[in-house]
Scaffold this motif. Structure first.
Motif, PDB file in Angstrom:
ATOM      1  N   ARG A  93      11.714  10.977   8.150  1.00 57.94           N
ATOM      2  CA  ARG A  93      11.791   9.629   7.595  1.00 57.94           C
ATOM      3  C   ARG A  93      10.434   9.255   7.022  1.00 57.94           C
ATOM      4  O   ARG A  93       9.409   9.523   7.626  1.00 57.94           O
ATOM      5  N   LEU A  94      10.444   8.613   5.860  1.00 53.22           N
ATOM      6  CA  LEU A  94       9.194   8.157   5.268  1.00 53.22           C
ATOM      7  C   LEU A  94       8.674   6.957   6.058  1.00 53.22           C
ATOM      8  O   LEU A  94       9.435   6.155   6.591  1.00 53.22           O
ATOM      9  N   ALA A  95       7.348   6.844   6.080  1.00 54.45           N
ATOM     10  CA  ALA A  95       6.709   5.764   6.830  1.00 54.45           C
ATOM     11  C   ALA A  95       7.189   4.411   6.318  1.00 54.45           C
ATOM     12  O   ALA A  95       7.368   4.205   5.124  1.00 54.45           O
ATOM     13  N   LEU A 102      -2.542  12.626   1.812  1.00 58.51           N
ATOM     14  CA  LEU A 102      -1.904  12.651   3.121  1.00 58.51           C
ATOM     15  C   LEU A 102      -0.451  13.106   2.988  1.00 58.51           C
ATOM     16  O   LEU A 102       0.322  12.505   2.242  1.00 58.51           O
ATOM     17  N   PRO A 103      -0.044  14.188   3.695  1.00 52.26           N
ATOM     18  CA  PRO A 103       1.346  14.653   3.595  1.00 52.26           C
ATOM     19  C   PRO A 103       2.281  13.798   4.452  1.00 52.26           C
ATOM     20  O   PRO A 103       1.818  12.963   5.230  1.00 52.26           O
ATOM     21  N   MET A 156       0.825  -1.207   0.000  1.00 55.11           N
ATOM     22  CA  MET A 156       0.000   0.000   0.000  1.00 55.11           C
ATOM     23  C   MET A 156       0.857   1.254   0.000  1.00 55.11           C
ATOM     24  O   MET A 156       2.015   1.236   0.393  1.00 55.11           O
ATOM     25  N   ARG A 157       0.257   2.338  -0.493  1.00 53.36           N
ATOM     26  CA  ARG A 157       1.005   3.574  -0.597  1.00 53.36           C
ATOM     27  C   ARG A 157       1.012   4.292   0.746  1.00 53.36           C
ATOM     28  O   ARG A 157      -0.023   4.344   1.424  1.00 53.36           O
ATOM     29  N   GLY A 158       2.153   4.811   1.147  1.00 56.02           N
ATOM     30  CA  GLY A 158       2.238   5.604   2.375  1.00 56.02           C
ATOM     31  C   GLY A 158       2.586   7.035   2.014  1.00 56.02           C
ATOM     32  O   GLY A 158       3.052   7.294   0.902  1.00 56.02           O
ATOM     33  N   PRO A 159       2.367   7.980   2.930  1.00 59.06           N
ATOM     34  CA  PRO A 159       2.666   9.387   2.646  1.00 59.06           C
ATOM     35  C   PRO A 159       4.122   9.579   2.225  1.00 59.06           C
ATOM     36  O   PRO A 159       5.021   9.020   2.849  1.00 59.06           O
ATOM     37  N   GLY A 160       4.340  10.361   1.167  1.00 58.19           N
ATOM     38  CA  GLY A 160       5.696  10.639   0.694  1.00 58.19           C
ATOM     39  C   GLY A 160       6.233   9.596  -0.263  1.00 58.19           C
ATOM     40  O   GLY A 160       7.214   9.838  -0.965  1.00 58.19           O
ATOM     41  N   HIS A 161       5.623   8.438  -0.306  1.00 66.10           N
ATOM     42  CA  HIS A 161       6.005   7.406  -1.280  1.00 66.10           C
ATOM     43  C   HIS A 161       5.142   7.609  -2.527  1.00 66.10           C
ATOM     44  O   HIS A 161       3.918   7.650  -2.422  1.00 66.10           O
ATOM     45  N   LEU A 178      -2.969   4.027   7.347  1.00 64.16           N
ATOM     46  CA  LEU A 178      -3.993   2.988   7.168  1.00 64.16           C
ATOM     47  C   LEU A 178      -5.387   3.523   7.475  1.00 64.16           C
ATOM     48  O   LEU A 178      -6.331   3.314   6.719  1.00 64.16           O
ATOM     49  N   LEU A 179      -5.500   4.230   8.594  1.00 64.68           N
ATOM     50  CA  LEU A 179      -6.834   4.647   9.039  1.00 64.68           C
ATOM     51  C   LEU A 179      -7.446   5.719   8.141  1.00 64.68           C
ATOM     52  O   LEU A 179      -8.643   5.713   7.890  1.00 64.68           O
ATOM     53  N   LEU A 180      -6.617   6.631   7.647  1.00 64.01           N
ATOM     54  CA  LEU A 180      -7.169   7.715   6.832  1.00 64.01           C
ATOM     55  C   LEU A 180      -7.301   7.293   5.370  1.00 64.01           C
ATOM     56  O   LEU A 180      -8.299   7.591   4.725  1.00 64.01           O
ATOM     57  N   GLU A 181      -6.299   6.589   4.853  1.00 64.39           N
ATOM     58  CA  GLU A 181      -6.331   6.288   3.426  1.00 64.39           C
ATOM     59  C   GLU A 181      -7.016   4.971   3.101  1.00 64.39           C
ATOM     60  O   GLU A 181      -7.748   4.892   2.123  1.00 64.39           O
TER      61      GLU A 181
END
Lengths: 570, 119
Positions: free
Chosen positions: A385-387, A278-279, A121-126, A256-259
């Motif tokens: 740091r990216l998630a 999400l930033p 799954m995609r995380g913020p900044g990725h 996870l919770l927001l996206e």
């Protein structure tokens, strides 16, 4: 000679029983070296990896074939706001997938789609979906690493608190520590030492890390002559629970919770305030703080994380929660909190320390035979740091540190340790038993320091407060620390652990505050109220710290690689 | 987390809890008999046994030995103790106002001191 000194011999000593330490030990033992791993508490019952949230970024491209190591590398650099060391980011990007496959070969499972591809799954900044979900989280990563370590014949000593790296002519000779169970000093003669003791988020009273993350390794490295880098950079996790109070500090995975689950982050007026995408976490913390400082916070001083839905849509949310974060959802249900029905109040807490011991791309510090890996090492991620990049960091750099430490050990003859240095350290340990006039309890002093750091050198910083913090830290060390006394018990004396930890925490706090004072700009997770803008003209720089003639010496070095600026000594 | 209550300092109630702890000190003179210490602590909403032990250690008795590490999720087993004769993990054991409990070290393991054990 020191009384009751227990002397052990090994080729490579690894300090720290978390993800990075275990991986380093496995790699070093694979080369045929004798390896000893010392862990402050038992392995699988210590360190931050065990409690790590299930988010592990790796550019496999299973969810989007466009992804690759180069694109991941670009994202790490962009996320780091100019302070990520390209050579280290490059290593993390290129070796991540291979080290992750190593984990799979040790028995770690990652969630997969029905077609057998990895779930990502995609995380913020990725820019691409990279987030893997390790089945049963960080604990099982450490469990499998522990099994592998045993198979490789690593000797593990638990409840061993290391306090000092011994050096001789700029090279490692071993280390000394306290056997917590017996209450006796232990000396480990070793040609190479890997510091993998984790971060120092416990310098702040509000944090979401276990009690052992007090930064011992950074101070041991500094005392041995290694450099520290950018230690003012502390990653604050934006969404830890502040209310209800019995869940205080519980991290709520906002990605996870927001996206994925479709939740919202709302201010006290029930308004959304985040941009549609999400930033990254540094930006999120700043946006939350804007709401709070402009009077739009919740009644307990945070914001609302809301995934609740009206009755008819609850089943859908429930299913998503069961898919993406089953353990957390069930845990909350057991505590009587149903996320599908009610929001939680959340706010930022200290979560991950970005700075640390300066290493080159082979995990080597400037001291011969001294290596660092994992959160104890700095300059990998930069100012943010990216998630999901902390867990692969432990594997990539843990393995590299283990490999290089074993090569070093095999190529060197041992250097003798200095008897006087050992004597001084052993006496220092014993000194806490001395009777004091007006004795101070070390756990009390620790709590005072943590409160001070939170209030005066926490998320929002300014010169006036930082100077006050510095003054108070110096006073605490010269007056309060001298009065610390502990009960006359040798076996598993928690006060002894607290005393040894707080003495290092005072040293580290001073250095963190000095760095925060020096960086007169706002970048990544460093927010200066008095210098609210990012300043690339003057501050695209690292802040370095070295012990020179028993004093803390700070200087800056261009992050663009143009060479050092003259040192500014205290 | 270190704090027993939230940033606004809310949620202390009037009810109390009595905790008795079986003590053990391995030095020879104490080896013969284990003793017991009793503490009364205030109840706060959501108080776990592990946080109660932290409260005792930080405010009432600095000589108490227990495993300070907690995952807070009931997964790592570091804080396994016996509560009224039943094996439980302190970090997920919720206390109720008016509780009277006896805490002992886990009986299947070797005691180092007080509640601290090793396999």
């Amino acid at each position: 000679m020191v009384k009751n000194l227990d002397i052990r011999k090994t080729d490579v000593l690894v300090m720290g029983g978390g993800g990075a330490g275990c991986r380093a030990a496995i790699e070093a033992a694979s080369s045929g070296c004798r390896v000893l791993l010392a862990s402050k508490f038992p392995v699988m019952k210590s360190g931050a990896t065990v409690v790590a949230e299930s988010f592990y970024s790796a550019p496999f491209g299973d969810a989007d074939p466009e992804d690759n190591a180069d694109r991941y590398f670009d994202d790490i650099l962009r996320g780091g706001c100019g302070l990520s060391d390209p050579a280290l980011a490059q290593r993390l990007a290129r070796e991540n997938c291979e080290r992750t496959r190593d984990l799979e070969s040790y028995g770690v499972c990652f969630k997969r789609e029905e077609n057998g591809r990895l779930f990502q799954m995609r995380g913020p900044g990725h820019r691409y979906p990279r987030g893997l979900l390790p089945v049963r989280g960080g604990l099982w990563i450490v469990k499998r690493l522990h099994q592998e370590m045993k198979r490789k014949g690593v000797e593990v000593i638990e409840d061993l608190l290391m306090t000092k790296v011994l050096t001789n002519s700029g090279r490692v000779a071993g280390a000394i520590g306290l056997d917590i169970r017996q209450g006796t000093p232990v000396l480990i003669e070793s040609r190479a030492v890997v510091i993998a003791t984790g971060g120092y988020s416990r310098l702040w009273s509000y944090n979401d890390v276990p009690c052992d993350c007090t930064g011992d390794g950074l101070v041991m490295g500094y005392q041995a002559g290694a450099d520290l880098i950018d230690i003012e950079m502390i990653l604050f996790y934006p969404t830890a629970v502040i209310h209800p109070s019995f869940l205080y500090g519980l991290e709520m995975p906002h990605g996870l919770l927001l996206e994925q689950v479709g939740g919202r982050l709302l201010n006290g007026r029930q308004e959304e305030f985040l941009p549609p995408h999400l930033p990254t976490r540094d930006v999120m913390v700043a946006l939350i703080y804007r709401e709070l400082s402009e009077g739009r916070g919740s009644s307990h001083g945070g914001v609302f994380l809301d995934v609740s839905q009206p009755e008819e849509r609850r089943e859908d949310v429930r299913n998503k929660l069961r898919t993406y974060l089953p353990e957390k959802y069930n845990y909350l249900l057991k505590k009587g909190v149903d996320l599908t029905r009610e929001p939680l109040e959340v706010a930022p807490v200290a979560h991950y320390t970005l700075g640390g011991l300066r290493i080159d791309s082979n995990c080597q510090t400037r001291i011969g035979g001294l290596f660092a890996a994992g959160e104890a090492a700095g300059n990998i991620h930069g100012a943010n740091r990216l998630a999901g990049n902390a867990l692969p960091e432990t594997q990539v750099f843990g393995a590299k540190a283990g490999e290089r430490a074993s090569q070093w050990a095999q190529g060197q003859s041992p250097v003798p340790w200095d008897d006087a240095e050992v004597m001084v350290e052993a006496n220092l340990m014993e000194s806490f038993f001395n009777p004091r006039e007006k004795p101070i309890n070390p756990s009390w002093l620790k709590a005072r320091l943590q409160d001070l750091m939170w209030s005066y050198a926490g998320i929002e910083r300014e010169e006036r407060k930082l100077k006050k913090a510095l003054e108070e830290i110096v006073r605490m060390r010269s007056e309060d620390m001298e009065r610390v006394a502990i009960p006359p018990i040798r076996e598993f004396n928690l006060q002894w652990i607290d005393a040894l930890e707080v003495s290092k925490m005072l040293d580290l706090s001073e250095m963190v505050v000095r760095s925060a004072l020096l960086r007169k700009e706002t970048r990544g997770h460093h927010f200066r109220l008095d210098y609210p803008e990012r300043d690339d003209r003057d501050w695209l720089k690292h802040i370095l710290i070295r012990k020179e003639k028993e004093r803390v010496s700070l200087w800056t070095e261009s992050a663009a690689g143009t060479g050092p600026v003259p040192p500014e000594t205290k | 987390m270190d704090r027993e209550c939230s940033r606004d300092g809310s949620s202390t109630s009037g009810n109390e809890i009595e905790i008795r702890i079986r003590r053990f000190n391995p030095t020879p003179k104490d080896r013969e008999e284990a003793r017991e210490s009793a503490y009364v602590i205030p109840f706060v909403e959501g108080l776990t046994l592990h946080r109660a032990l932290e409260y005792i250690y930080n405010r009432l008795d600095a000589t108490l030995a227990f495993r300070p590490y907690r995952c807070d999720k009931g997964i790592c087993m570091s804080c396994l103790v016996s509560v009224n004769g039943k094996r439980q993990q302190a970090c997920i054991t919720l206390l109720k106002p008016g509780d009277h409990i006896l805490i002992e070290p886990d009986r299947d393991r070797t005691v180092i001191r007080d509640l601290v054990t090793v396999p």
